[in-house]
Write a protein that holds these residues in place. Structure first.
Motif, PDB file in Angstrom:
ATOM      1  N   GLU A  37      72.769  24.089  63.346  1.00 35.64           N
ATOM      2  CA  GLU A  37      72.885  24.871  62.115  1.00 35.64           C
ATOM      3  C   GLU A  37      72.621  26.344  62.374  1.00 35.64           C
ATOM      4  O   GLU A  37      73.337  27.216  61.868  1.00 35.64           O
ATOM      5  CB  GLU A  37      71.929  24.316  61.055  1.00 35.64           C
ATOM      6  CG  GLU A  37      72.351  22.944  60.541  1.00 35.64           C
ATOM      7  CD  GLU A  37      71.286  22.260  59.690  1.00 35.64           C
ATOM      8  OE1 GLU A  37      70.166  22.803  59.554  1.00 35.64           O
ATOM      9  OE2 GLU A  37      71.585  21.170  59.169  1.00 35.64           O
ATOM     10  N   GLU A  38      71.580  26.635  63.168  1.00 39.35           N
ATOM     11  CA  GLU A  38      71.280  28.028  63.511  1.00 39.35           C
ATOM     12  C   GLU A  38      72.440  28.653  64.291  1.00 39.35           C
ATOM     13  O   GLU A  38      72.815  29.796  64.035  1.00 39.35           O
ATOM     14  CB  GLU A  38      70.002  28.112  64.340  1.00 39.35           C
ATOM     15  CG  GLU A  38      68.741  27.828  63.563  1.00 39.35           C
ATOM     16  CD  GLU A  38      67.500  27.810  64.443  1.00 39.35           C
ATOM     17  OE1 GLU A  38      67.610  28.023  65.682  1.00 39.35           O
ATOM     18  OE2 GLU A  38      66.417  27.579  63.896  1.00 39.35           O
ATOM     19  N   ASN A  39      72.994  27.886  65.229  1.00 40.85           N
ATOM     20  CA  ASN A  39      74.106  28.403  66.027  1.00 40.85           C
ATOM     21  C   ASN A  39      75.347  28.652  65.175  1.00 40.85           C
ATOM     22  O   ASN A  39      76.110  29.580  65.449  1.00 40.85           O
ATOM     23  CB  ASN A  39      74.435  27.457  67.179  1.00 40.85           C
ATOM     24  CG  ASN A  39      73.419  27.536  68.296  1.00 40.85           C
ATOM     25  OD1 ASN A  39      72.503  28.357  68.264  1.00 40.85           O
ATOM     26  ND2 ASN A  39      73.580  26.683  69.283  1.00 40.85           N
ATOM     27  N   ALA A  40      75.568  27.833  64.160  1.00 43.64           N
ATOM     28  CA  ALA A  40      76.709  28.052  63.266  1.00 43.64           C
ATOM     29  C   ALA A  40      76.557  29.384  62.536  1.00 43.64           C
ATOM     30  O   ALA A  40      77.531  30.136  62.398  1.00 43.64           O
ATOM     31  CB  ALA A  40      76.826  26.908  62.268  1.00 43.64           C
ATOM     32  N   LEU A  41      75.340  29.703  62.099  1.00 47.70           N
ATOM     33  CA  LEU A  41      75.094  30.988  61.430  1.00 47.70           C
ATOM     34  C   LEU A  41      75.298  32.154  62.406  1.00 47.70           C
ATOM     35  O   LEU A  41      75.910  33.164  62.053  1.00 47.70           O
ATOM     36  CB  LEU A  41      73.684  31.020  60.849  1.00 47.70           C
ATOM     37  CG  LEU A  41      73.393  30.041  59.716  1.00 47.70           C
ATOM     38  CD1 LEU A  41      71.908  30.081  59.349  1.00 47.70           C
ATOM     39  CD2 LEU A  41      74.252  30.358  58.509  1.00 47.70           C
ATOM     40  N   VAL A  42      74.791  32.002  63.616  1.00 46.13           N
ATOM     41  CA  VAL A  42      74.937  33.051  64.625  1.00 46.13           C
ATOM     42  C   VAL A  42      76.418  33.255  64.968  1.00 46.13           C
ATOM     43  O   VAL A  42      76.879  34.376  65.121  1.00 46.13           O
ATOM     44  CB  VAL A  42      74.111  32.703  65.889  1.00 46.13           C
ATOM     45  CG1 VAL A  42      74.435  33.636  67.035  1.00 46.13           C
ATOM     46  CG2 VAL A  42      72.626  32.749  65.576  1.00 46.13           C
ATOM     47  N   ASP A  90      75.386  42.453  72.252  1.00 46.57           N
ATOM     48  CA  ASP A  90      74.096  41.889  71.832  1.00 46.57           C
ATOM     49  C   ASP A  90      74.297  40.588  71.066  1.00 46.57           C
ATOM     50  O   ASP A  90      73.571  39.615  71.281  1.00 46.57           O
ATOM     51  CB  ASP A  90      73.317  42.883  70.970  1.00 46.57           C
ATOM     52  CG  ASP A  90      72.819  44.081  71.765  1.00 46.57           C
ATOM     53  OD1 ASP A  90      72.722  43.967  73.018  1.00 46.57           O
ATOM     54  OD2 ASP A  90      72.530  45.117  71.143  1.00 46.57           O
ATOM     55  N   ALA A  91      75.271  40.571  70.175  1.00 46.12           N
ATOM     56  CA  ALA A  91      75.546  39.362  69.400  1.00 46.12           C
ATOM     57  C   ALA A  91      76.043  38.247  70.324  1.00 46.12           C
ATOM     58  O   ALA A  91      75.694  37.074  70.133  1.00 46.12           O
ATOM     59  CB  ALA A  91      76.575  39.651  68.315  1.00 46.12           C
ATOM     60  N   HIS A  92      76.831  38.616  71.329  1.00 46.28           N
ATOM     61  CA  HIS A  92      77.308  37.620  72.291  1.00 46.28           C
ATOM     62  C   HIS A  92      76.136  37.005  73.061  1.00 46.28           C
ATOM     63  O   HIS A  92      76.120  35.800  73.329  1.00 46.28           O
ATOM     64  CB  HIS A  92      78.305  38.255  73.261  1.00 46.28           C
ATOM     65  CG  HIS A  92      78.797  37.313  74.304  1.00 46.28           C
ATOM     66  ND1 HIS A  92      79.676  36.290  74.017  1.00 46.28           N
ATOM     67  CD2 HIS A  92      78.509  37.206  75.630  1.00 46.28           C
ATOM     68  CE1 HIS A  92      79.910  35.594  75.116  1.00 46.28           C
ATOM     69  NE2 HIS A  92      79.211  36.139  76.106  1.00 46.28           N
ATOM     70  N   LEU A 107      74.411  34.507  70.929  1.00 48.68           N
ATOM     71  CA  LEU A 107      75.255  33.309  70.878  1.00 48.68           C
ATOM     72  C   LEU A 107      75.125  32.488  72.162  1.00 48.68           C
ATOM     73  O   LEU A 107      74.993  31.267  72.121  1.00 48.68           O
ATOM     74  CB  LEU A 107      76.713  33.735  70.667  1.00 48.68           C
ATOM     75  CG  LEU A 107      77.712  32.667  70.291  1.00 48.68           C
ATOM     76  CD1 LEU A 107      77.337  32.017  68.974  1.00 48.68           C
ATOM     77  CD2 LEU A 107      79.102  33.281  70.185  1.00 48.68           C
ATOM     78  N   ARG A 108      75.086  33.151  73.300  1.00 49.68           N
ATOM     79  CA  ARG A 108      74.933  32.474  74.591  1.00 49.68           C
ATOM     80  C   ARG A 108      73.575  31.778  74.687  1.00 49.68           C
ATOM     81  O   ARG A 108      73.486  30.634  75.121  1.00 49.68           O
ATOM     82  CB  ARG A 108      75.080  33.481  75.733  1.00 49.68           C
ATOM     83  CG  ARG A 108      75.135  32.834  77.108  1.00 49.68           C
ATOM     84  CD  ARG A 108      75.010  33.845  78.235  1.00 49.68           C
ATOM     85  NE  ARG A 108      73.739  34.534  78.253  1.00 49.68           N
ATOM     86  CZ  ARG A 108      72.582  33.965  78.645  1.00 49.68           C
ATOM     87  NH1 ARG A 108      72.541  32.733  79.024  1.00 49.68           N
ATOM     88  NH2 ARG A 108      71.470  34.671  78.642  1.00 49.68           N
TER      89      ARG A 108
END
Length: 173
Positions: free
Chosen positions: A25-30, A41-43, A46-47
């Motif tokens: 769920e957290e990864n879906a938001l990210v 930074d966002a990548h 995500l990684r």
């Protein structure tokens, strides 16, 4: 099988499943944020989220295997051979500072018969030394033993190690 209390193993599986769900769920938001801002930074966030999910999945699989082993053998340690895969764990007394050759001998002694039996159950032979099928867990058990996760998969007529060299060496490095 001895009368072992399975509730802790079931609780471990439930906790690991909840952790995987939470991280997904957290990864879906990210991922959604990354689509709006595809910066470096966002990548990286995500990684790291993907790495956390992979680690949580490994913990879930280990918890499921421990539950199956506890149901089958009455112990959290042992090996399961099914569907072309061998998985499980073994507890081994390896004194601190043991040279690598001695460590390999201790692991071989503790695991060879069981791993060979699991391979035979799948109708294959081992493709590598026994130690290559193991990955050390961090820390020790209550009795001070090293816990080694054991993993292999069938390719043709051999059981190949399913543990990367980097994963095996991570704790020793």
């Amino acid at each position: 099988m001895s009368s072992i209390d399975l509730s802790q193993y079931e609780a471990d599986v439930a906790a690991a499943e909840a952790e995987v769900t939470r991280i997904r769920e957290e990864n879906a938001l990210v991922a959604e944020e990354y689509r709006g801002d595809p910066s470096q930074d966002a990548h990286e966030v995500l990684r790291r989220g993907a790495a956390s999910l992979a680690a949580a999945r490994e913990r879930l699989e280990a918890a499921r295997v421990a539950l199956k082993l506890a149901q089958k053998t009455g112990s959290p340690h042992g090996l399961l051979a099914q569907g072309g895969v061998v998985s499980g764990s073994v507890a081994v007394a390896i004194p601190p500072g043991t040279p690598s050759a001695e460590r390999a001998r201790i692991v071989e002694e503790a695991l060879a018969a069981e791993l060979t039996g699991a391979a035979r159950e799948l109708g294959v032979v081992l493709a590598a030394p026994v130690e290559r099928y193991t990955r050390e867990r961090p820390g020790r058990d209550a009795e001070g033993r090293t816990i080694l996760d054991v993993s292999g998969h069938v390719e043709g007529d051999v059981l190949m190690p399913a543990v990367s060299r980097a994963a095996r060496n991570a704790r020793r490095g």
